[in-house]
Design an enzyme around this catalytic site. Structure first.
Site, PDB file in Angstrom:
ATOM      1  N   GLU A   1       0.857  -1.182   0.000  1.00 21.28           N
ATOM      2  CA  GLU A   1       0.000   0.000   0.000  1.00 21.28           C
ATOM      3  C   GLU A   1       0.897   1.237   0.000  1.00 21.28           C
ATOM      4  OE1 GLU A   1      -3.684   2.094   2.443  1.00 21.28           O
ATOM      5  OE2 GLU A   1      -2.584   0.431   3.351  1.00 21.28           O
TER       6      GLU A   1
ATOM      7  N   HIS B   1     -14.588   4.105  10.209  1.00 22.95           N
ATOM      8  CA  HIS B   1     -14.069   4.516   8.908  1.00 22.95           C
ATOM      9  C   HIS B   1     -15.157   4.942   7.933  1.00 22.95           C
ATOM     10  CE1 HIS B   1     -10.327   2.673  10.303  1.00 22.95           C
ATOM     11  NE2 HIS B   1      -9.719   3.301   9.302  1.00 22.95           N
TER      12      HIS B   1
ATOM     13  N   ASP C   1     -16.267  -0.928  10.407  1.00 22.57           N
ATOM     14  CA  ASP C   1     -15.971  -0.950  11.840  1.00 22.57           C
ATOM     15  C   ASP C   1     -16.711   0.121  12.628  1.00 22.57           C
ATOM     16  OD1 ASP C   1     -14.620   1.311  10.982  1.00 22.57           O
ATOM     17  OD2 ASP C   1     -12.733   0.831  11.987  1.00 22.57           O
ATOM     18  N   GLY C   2     -17.538   0.910  11.937  1.00 22.60           N
ATOM     19  CA  GLY C   2     -18.265   1.966  12.624  1.00 22.60           C
ATOM     20  C   GLY C   2     -17.500   3.260  12.768  1.00 22.60           C
TER      21      GLY C   2
ATOM     22  N   ALA D   1      -5.805   5.512  12.192  1.00 23.01           N
ATOM     23  CA  ALA D   1      -4.557   4.803  11.901  1.00 23.01           C
ATOM     24  C   ALA D   1      -4.838   3.323  11.759  1.00 23.01           C
ATOM     25  CB  ALA D   1      -3.541   5.051  13.018  1.00 23.01           C
ATOM     26  N   GLY D   2      -5.389   2.940  10.601  1.00 19.09           N
ATOM     27  CA  GLY D   2      -5.784   1.557  10.446  1.00 19.09           C
ATOM     28  C   GLY D   2      -6.937   1.243  11.383  1.00 19.09           C
TER      29      GLY D   2
ATOM     30  N   ASP E   1      -7.904  -3.769   7.448  1.00 18.27           N
ATOM     31  CA  ASP E   1      -6.895  -2.714   7.597  1.00 18.27           C
ATOM     32  C   ASP E   1      -6.316  -2.758   9.011  1.00 18.27           C
ATOM     33  OD1 ASP E   1      -5.301  -0.646   6.675  1.00 18.27           O
ATOM     34  OD2 ASP E   1      -6.755   0.923   7.131  1.00 18.27           O
TER      35      ASP E   1
ATOM     36  N   HIS F   1      -0.325   7.539   6.578  1.00 11.51           N
ATOM     37  CA  HIS F   1       0.972   7.256   5.964  1.00 11.51           C
ATOM     38  C   HIS F   1       1.911   8.445   6.180  1.00 11.51           C
ATOM     39  CE1 HIS F   1      -0.141   3.673   3.302  1.00 11.51           C
ATOM     40  NE2 HIS F   1      -1.243   3.990   3.982  1.00 11.51           N
TER      41      HIS F   1
ATOM     42  N   ARG G   1     -20.072  17.669  -9.977  1.00 14.27           N
ATOM     43  CA  ARG G   1     -19.631  17.577 -11.362  1.00 14.27           C
ATOM     44  C   ARG G   1     -18.452  16.627 -11.535  1.00 14.27           C
ATOM     45  NH1 ARG G   1     -21.573  22.267 -10.199  1.00 14.27           N
ATOM     46  NH2 ARG G   1     -19.696  22.883  -9.087  1.00 14.27           N
TER      47      ARG G   1
END
Length: 387
Positions: free
Chosen positions: A132, A253, A250-251, A312-313, A276, A144, A229
Site C-alpha cells: 500500500e 471509517h 468498523d463503525g 490509523a488503520g 486494515d 501514511h 460535477r
C-alpha cells in the site's frame, strides 16, 4: 503424515453463496471431499453447537499487523506467522495478504523477502503481499508518513513485483502519481492493482481502468469524493461494475448509511470486507499504544488514531466486520459472509479453491457461534478450536 479424514457437522452451513441446513462437511487430505446430509459411517465427526454456522474461511487482502506485530517493523517469517495466527484465532481469517504501509525501497524489498520466506517455510494462510504505497497522493496520505511518499522511478515496477510467482502481489497506488502505462506494466507482471490514497478527479482513474485497474482500497477513505460535477475516486468506484472495492466496516471509517449505499451499488459480488488491521489486534500484551514512523498511535476502545485524530488503520477482525456489515451495513448475513470470503477470493482469482464449501476446495473453514464469534477454524484440514 496425512491426518485421517473427518467431518464437521453443523445445523447451518454457508457454502459461499447460500445457507444449507444440517450438513456434514467431509474433509480429506486437506480438501473438502463432500458436502452431504449425513457423514459416512465410521468417520470421526465434530458436531458444532446448536445455532453455530460453518462458513468458508475468511480472506483478508489488507492486514497491516496483528498479534503485537506490524509488518513494517517485523517482516520476518516469525512476525508474519504471529500476524496470521492472531487473525485466524480471533477473526476466522484463514488466508490473507500481509500489508506494507508506505515505506522506503529497502523496506519494500525486505517485506517481499520476508513474505517469500514465510511462504517457503509453510506459514499457514499467507497468500502473498499487499504493498500500500509509497506512490500515493500527498494530499490524501491518511496516516501514511508523508516523508515516505516518493516519486515513481524507472525500476519500480520490477521492485513492486519482486515476489513474482512465489505468491500474489497487490499494489495500491494513486493513479495520478505514476506515469501512463504503469498499471498495465504491473498487471503484465502478474500484480493486481488498486487505486487508493488518491486525490484524482476521475481522469487518471479512468486511464488506469483502461490499463486493467482491479479495484479501490478502503472505499471512501483517503480518496477524492463524489461531487456535483467531478466523479472523484468514490464516484468512479461506485459507478464502474468492473471495479472491486475493499471497505472497512468498523463503525469508524465509514458511516452505516454509506456502507448500505456501497452494498446496493456495488453488490456483494464486488464489495469486499477488509480489516486494515494494525498490531494491537490480538496483541498478547494488550498495549494501548504503538508507534508508527515515530508517531504514537492510541487505542480508544476499538478506534485507533494519532494525536491529531487521524485514523490509523483499524482494531478490527473479519468476524467483527461481518457482524457490523450484517447488523448495521444493510447486508444480509449471506451477503456479509460472502463479502468476507468468496468476493475477496474472486478478486484474487482464487475462487476455484477458496471462499467456497464445495468438493475439491481447500478445507479452509470457520466455525461461528450464533453471535458470529469465532469458535474455531480449519486450515488445510488442521482444526484449531478457539473455545
Amino acid at each position: 503424515m496425512t491426518a485421517p479424514p473427518f467431518a464437521l457437522l453443523a445445523g447451518r452451513v454457508f457454502d459461499g453463496e447460500a445457507f444449507v441446513s444440517d450438513r456434514a462437511v467431509v474433509v480429506r487430505d486437506g480438501r473438502i471431499a463432500d458436502l452431504t446430509p449425513a457423514p459416512p459411517a465410521g468417520l470421526r465427526v465434530h458436531r458444532l453447537p446448536e445455532g453455530a454456522i460453518l462458513a468458508p474461511g475468511f480472506v483478508d487482502v489488507q492486514v497491516n499487523g496483528g498479534g503485537g506485530v506490524l509488518l513494517n517493523d517485523d517482516p520476518s517469517p516469525e512476525g508474519i506467522a504471529r500476524i496470521a495466527a492472531a487473525h485466524r484465532r480471533l477473526g476466522g481469517t484463514t488466508a490473507l495478504l500481509p500489508t506494507l504501509i508506505s515505506d522506503t525501497r529497502p523496506a519494500i524489498r525486505a517485506a517481499i523477502d520476508g513474505v517469500a520466506a514465510a511462504i517457503a517455510a509453510g506459514v499457514p494462510g499467507i497468500l502473498g503481499i499487499h504493498l500500500e504505497g509509497p506512490f500515493l497522493s500527498p494530499q490524501r496520505p491518511g496516516i501514511h508518513d508523508p516523508a515516505r511518499l516518493i516519486p515513481f522511478e524507472a525500476g519500480d515496477v520490477a521492485l513492486l513485483t519482486g515476489l513474482g510467482a512465489r505468491g500474489l502481489t497487490l499494489v495500491t497506488l494513486a493513479p495520478e502519481t505514476v506515469p501512463p502505462g504503469t498499471v498495465a506494466a504491473l498487471r503484465a507482471r502478474g500484480a493486481r492493482v488498486c487505486a487508493g490514497h488518491t486525490s484524482d478527479d476521475g481522469t487518471a482513474l479512468r486511464r488506469a481502468l483502461d490499463e486493467g485497474l482491479d479495484g479501490v482500497t478502503h472505499l471512501f477513505n483517503a480518496m477524492s469524493q463524489l461531487g456535483p460535477r467531478e466523479a472523484g475516486a468514490v464516484g468512479v468506484a461506485l459507478a464502474d461494475p468492473r471495479l472491486f472495492a475493499g471497505i472497512i466496516a468498523d463503525g469508524y471509517h465509514v458511516g452505516d448509511a454509506q456502507l448500505g449505499i456501497a452494498r446496493r451499488l456495488k453488490g456483494p459480488e464486488r464489495l469486499m470486507l477488509v480489516t486494515d488491521a494494525m498490531s494491537p489486534v490480538g496483541d498478547p500484551e494488550a498495549r494501548r499504544t504503538f508507534t508508527l514512523f515515530g508517531r504514537t498511535i492510541h487505542r480508544d476502545g476499538d478506534r485507533l488514531a494519532g494525536a491529531d485524530g487521524t485514523l490509523a488503520g483499524a482494531f478490527l477482525t473479519m468476524a467483527g466486520a461481518v457482524r457490523h456489515m450484517a447488523a448495521r451495513g444493510g447486508a444480509s448475513l449471506e451477503e456479509a459472509l460472502a463479502m468476507a470470503s468468496l468476493t475477496p477470493a474472486r478478486f484474487l482469482g482464487l475462487d476455484g479453491r477458496l471462499g467456497r464449501i464445495a468438493p475439491g476446495c481447500a478445507a479452509d473453514l470457520v466455525a461461528l457461534d450464533a453471535d458470529l464469534g469465532v469458535l474455531g477454524t480449519c486450515l488445510g484440514g488442521d482444526l484449531a478450536w478457539a473455545r
